[in-house]
Structures are given as structure tokens and as C-alpha cells.
Design a protein around this motif. Sequence first.
Motif, mmCIF file in Angstrom:
data_model
loop_
_atom_site.group_PDB
_atom_site.id
_atom_site.type_symbol
_atom_site.label_atom_id
_atom_site.label_comp_id
_atom_site.label_asym_id
_atom_site.label_seq_id
_atom_site.Cartn_x
_atom_site.Cartn_y
_atom_site.Cartn_z
ATOM 1 N N MET A 278 12.216 8.820 -13.567
ATOM 2 C CA MET A 278 11.112 7.994 -13.086
ATOM 3 C C MET A 278 10.239 8.696 -12.045
ATOM 4 S SD MET A 278 11.516 5.347 -14.870
ATOM 5 C CE MET A 278 10.170 4.446 -14.110
ATOM 6 N N ARG A 279 10.722 9.757 -11.446
ATOM 7 C CA ARG A 279 10.053 10.347 -10.286
ATOM 8 C C ARG A 279 8.603 10.768 -10.577
ATOM 9 N NH1 ARG A 279 12.309 12.308 -5.893
ATOM 10 N NH2 ARG A 279 14.343 12.554 -6.904
ATOM 11 N N ASP A 280 8.394 11.573 -11.622
ATOM 12 C CA ASP A 280 7.058 12.121 -11.870
ATOM 13 C C ASP A 280 6.040 11.029 -12.175
ATOM 14 O OD1 ASP A 280 7.956 14.655 -11.424
ATOM 15 O OD2 ASP A 280 8.186 15.175 -13.539
ATOM 16 N N TYR A 281 6.438 10.068 -13.030
ATOM 17 C CA TYR A 281 5.496 9.016 -13.393
ATOM 18 C C TYR A 281 5.183 8.114 -12.202
ATOM 19 C CZ TYR A 281 5.903 10.306 -18.290
ATOM 20 O OH TYR A 281 5.854 11.002 -19.472
ATOM 21 N N THR A 282 6.188 7.757 -11.421
ATOM 22 C CA THR A 282 5.967 6.884 -10.271
ATOM 23 C C THR A 282 5.065 7.564 -9.246
ATOM 24 O OG1 THR A 282 8.127 5.845 -10.580
ATOM 25 C CG2 THR A 282 7.083 5.582 -8.434
ATOM 26 N N ASN A 283 5.323 8.825 -8.959
ATOM 27 C CA ASN A 283 4.520 9.554 -7.988
ATOM 28 C C ASN A 283 3.067 9.671 -8.443
ATOM 29 O OD1 ASN A 283 4.397 11.351 -5.512
ATOM 30 N ND2 ASN A 283 3.696 12.791 -7.059
ATOM 31 N N MET B 11 -0.150 8.132 -6.441
ATOM 32 C CA MET B 11 -1.178 9.036 -5.920
ATOM 33 C C MET B 11 -2.557 8.663 -6.450
ATOM 34 S SD MET B 11 0.260 11.021 -3.784
ATOM 35 C CE MET B 11 1.216 9.542 -3.424
ATOM 36 N N ASP B 12 -2.649 8.343 -7.733
ATOM 37 C CA ASP B 12 -3.938 7.931 -8.306
ATOM 38 C C ASP B 12 -4.402 6.608 -7.711
ATOM 39 O OD1 ASP B 12 -4.022 10.186 -9.821
ATOM 40 O OD2 ASP B 12 -3.637 9.217 -11.755
ATOM 41 N N LEU B 13 -3.461 5.692 -7.502
ATOM 42 C CA LEU B 13 -3.822 4.402 -6.909
ATOM 43 C C LEU B 13 -4.311 4.589 -5.475
ATOM 44 C CD1 LEU B 13 -3.978 1.323 -7.044
ATOM 45 C CD2 LEU B 13 -1.588 1.246 -6.319
ATOM 46 N N ALA B 14 -3.648 5.447 -4.716
ATOM 47 C CA ALA B 14 -4.067 5.704 -3.334
ATOM 48 C C ALA B 14 -5.498 6.231 -3.303
ATOM 49 C CB ALA B 14 -3.112 6.696 -2.682
ATOM 50 N N LEU C 289 9.981 -5.441 -3.647
ATOM 51 C CA LEU C 289 9.740 -5.726 -5.063
ATOM 52 C C LEU C 289 8.267 -6.015 -5.299
ATOM 53 C CD1 LEU C 289 11.332 -6.554 -7.888
ATOM 54 C CD2 LEU C 289 10.321 -8.738 -7.264
ATOM 55 N N VAL C 290 7.626 -6.692 -4.351
ATOM 56 C CA VAL C 290 6.198 -6.990 -4.476
ATOM 57 C C VAL C 290 5.402 -5.696 -4.540
ATOM 58 C CG1 VAL C 290 4.223 -8.091 -3.371
ATOM 59 C CG2 VAL C 290 6.466 -9.211 -3.318
ATOM 60 N N ALA C 291 5.776 -4.713 -3.713
ATOM 61 C CA ALA C 291 5.100 -3.419 -3.766
ATOM 62 C C ALA C 291 5.287 -2.764 -5.128
ATOM 63 C CB ALA C 291 5.632 -2.509 -2.660
ATOM 64 N N MET C 292 6.492 -2.831 -5.662
ATOM 65 C CA MET C 292 6.750 -2.243 -6.973
ATOM 66 C C MET C 292 5.878 -2.871 -8.047
ATOM 67 S SD MET C 292 10.295 -2.176 -9.158
ATOM 68 C CE MET C 292 9.976 -3.797 -9.851
ATOM 69 N N VAL C 293 5.818 -4.201 -8.053
ATOM 70 C CA VAL C 293 5.020 -4.915 -9.050
ATOM 71 C C VAL C 293 3.535 -4.630 -8.852
ATOM 72 C CG1 VAL C 293 4.328 -7.191 -9.877
ATOM 73 C CG2 VAL C 293 6.730 -6.740 -9.360
ATOM 74 N N LEU D 149 1.849 -2.276 -7.199
ATOM 75 C CA LEU D 149 1.341 -0.909 -7.197
ATOM 76 C C LEU D 149 1.532 -0.181 -8.523
ATOM 77 C CD1 LEU D 149 2.514 0.252 -3.645
ATOM 78 C CD2 LEU D 149 0.404 -0.931 -4.305
ATOM 79 N N THR D 150 2.423 -0.653 -9.386
ATOM 80 C CA THR D 150 2.680 0.078 -10.632
ATOM 81 C C THR D 150 2.566 -0.758 -11.904
ATOM 82 O OG1 THR D 150 5.078 -0.306 -10.571
ATOM 83 C CG2 THR D 150 4.239 1.636 -9.413
ATOM 84 N N ILE D 151 2.784 -2.073 -11.803
ATOM 85 C CA ILE D 151 2.805 -2.903 -13.014
ATOM 86 C C ILE D 151 1.586 -3.813 -13.107
ATOM 87 C CG2 ILE D 151 4.178 -4.524 -14.390
ATOM 88 C CD1 ILE D 151 6.621 -3.670 -12.751
ATOM 89 N N LEU D 152 1.173 -4.387 -11.982
ATOM 90 C CA LEU D 152 0.056 -5.336 -11.973
ATOM 91 C C LEU D 152 -1.222 -4.785 -12.599
ATOM 92 C CD1 LEU D 152 -0.852 -8.173 -11.093
ATOM 93 C CD2 LEU D 152 -1.500 -7.179 -8.883
#
Length: 402
Positions: free
Chosen positions: A187-192, A196-199, A337-341, A343-346
Amino acid sequence: MASSVPEWIDRDFCERLVERIQEGSELISWVAEPLAVSGDNYSSILYRVSLRTSTNTFSLVVKSLPQGSMMREYMLSDGIFSKEVELYQKVFPAMYSFYVDHGGNISYFCPQSYPSPISDTVVLQDLQPLGYTLRSRQEQFNMDHSAFAMKTLALFHGLSVGLHSRNSKLVECYKENIYTTRKKEVMRDYTNLMLMDLASEVETWIGFERFGNKIRDYSKTVLDTWINIYEQVDGFFLVLNHGDFWTSNMLFRYSDSGKIEDLKLIDFQYSKYAPAVLDILYLLYSSVQESVRKECIDELLGEYLAVLRETLDIVGCSERLPSLKRLKKEMRDKMDLVAMVALTILPAMVANEEEMANFGTLADEASSLGGVQNPIQKSIKGNRFRQILPSILIDLERDGIL
């Protein structure tokens, strides 16, 4: 047959399906068609199969593995499809029977499941002919829909507590999730890349520039943080979670006047024995209007606790009922969990057709382009996401997450 329907959905498949659904019936005719457009389902592909037999007609939904190599291998290696089949065929009937045996009387909370003729497929009752519909992914829930979802979730959680009291191993065996120590490197590469793109995107929003660096700082320890969401559970009110409790995994049925009559839950691939507040937070920050989430939270949690109390009373587990105070504390403790949802799923959840992510073909696209690709690159620039995320960022900053 349409070219987008796989070859294995053929007459032989349908005949074997009929044998399992209604022994002694003969298949007269069948029709199959794709059920969802690209982007609606990231970890599966859905088809509608209509069967006409010598005694009846059936409309079914057949769920199969995604086409993309990364998602397909991920689903197979973790046994996610076989887990969902077991939930539908074994765990949910046991939950329901335990409740009925104790005098409870409810409509089933999910569609009926049927044995599939082949492995790695799920066959379900098609709810559309019964009047059930999906709401728009971009249209978040008002108070009525939010309350109905909360009450249905409470019933599901309560039933799982009842089954746990009878057979804890049957419930506790579901402990895997997308974020675990075992999957950390995958999961590391995809999550990072996503963060980074979202930031970079968020720091272009007027008034929210500071969140670019906040998200970058958060990304440095994010995998360990998100793994702990699921692995640090001592002292929490534990239930069988749905695991992906948002708009597109709920089908509503309405009266002629538009009143909500019923709700069915679907897609239990990520179900996990974990804190109940994970499902609650997931719903609140993925699918509920900001005004409802902020102004009606006590009322929503009250609806949840009322149904949970009634359910636990019936199954003889009233001593496990958490208080409102405890529930709120557990929600605060699991705000990551809110950050996870968010920043990556929403971004993918609320994207329009042009912005949709395609996780299903992720690895194939990455290989053809020479490296890891961000599946939500288009989605983070979406108008609806831009409307929803700012208030969530403020909440995450307030609670010390960002």
C-alpha cells in the motif's frame, strides 16, 4: 449477448444456477447484461442475469472479480470473495436465526444469496424489481436518509453481537482489512502518491493553503496510523462492521409518497470484527450532508443507540450496550479513519463520470505507463469533492489529526 458480458455467463452457467435455486425446474431462456458503469465498483464487476424457467422467472445479480490484474490478485490472495460468500451463506442467516429464535421479527437487512455454480462469484437476489434503488453518489444524505441508515446499521451491529455471544469464532475470524501490517509495503507507494497529489491540489484552494503541508506531514506516518485504526481495538465496543458503509452500498425502497420504507445493505467484502464507530464515522463523513452531521449528531447517535438497545435486549446482550458518552469518545479516538476516507476514498466516491477513478485496471495502466499511477488524480480536482472536503479538513485540524 452483449460483448461486455463474459463468456462464462452462458447457458450452462444459467442451467446450473437454476438447479441450485429451484430443483426440478427447466431453464427456458436467459438474458445477461452489465449492471454498473465503469467507476461504480472498484473491487468487482456486476451483471444482471434474468432467467425464465418452466415454473418461474428470476432476476439475479452476479458479482465477479475485477478485470485489472492488481485488484484481481488482491481479491484472490486475501480470499475476499470467498469471505463475502461465507457471510451471505453462513454468517448472516445465523445472525438472523438467532434473533428470530429470541422472539425478534425483522425484514432481512440484505438481499438473498444463492449458491454459485463457479468459484469467486457471488449470486444475489436482484432488488431492483422489488422497488429498491441506489441514490446518486454525489447527493449526500439528508436527515431522513441518515437516520434510516443509522438504524439499519444498529440492527446489523446488534445482530452481530448476538451471534458473537453464541459463537464468537464465527464473528471474530473476520479480522483482515485493506490496511494491515502484512500489506504495508503493497500500500505504501499508492497511498503516498495519492496524498502528495492531494496536498498539491489543496494548497491551491484559497484559505486552505496550509493544509498542503499538513497533509504532507501526515503522510510520513500515515500507514502505521491507519493500520492502528483496525489493530488497536482493546476497550472498544466491537461488532461485525460492514467495512464500506456509504451511499452506493445501500438500496432504499420508497412509498408512492416518497417516504423511506426499507433499506438493504450490499457489498460486505470488507466486513471486519472491529469498533462499531468505524462504520458510524465512515457513514458520517462519506455520505451525510455537512449540516446534518454537525447539527444533528446527537439525534443520529440516539437513533442508533435506540435500535441497538432494542436489538441487544432481544438477543440477551443488553449489558454490552455502550452509552452515548462512550460512543462519542470512541469516535474521537478513531478520527484517523475520517482522514483515511476523506483523503483517499472520498474523491472517487463523489466523482462524476469524467472524474471517476478506475482502481480495477490500476496495475495494468501503471505497467503500460511505466510506473505507479494515482487512481484518484482526476477525482481530486472534481467540483463536488472541492465542495465537501474543506469542512472535513477543518474537523481534522480541530481534532489534532492534521
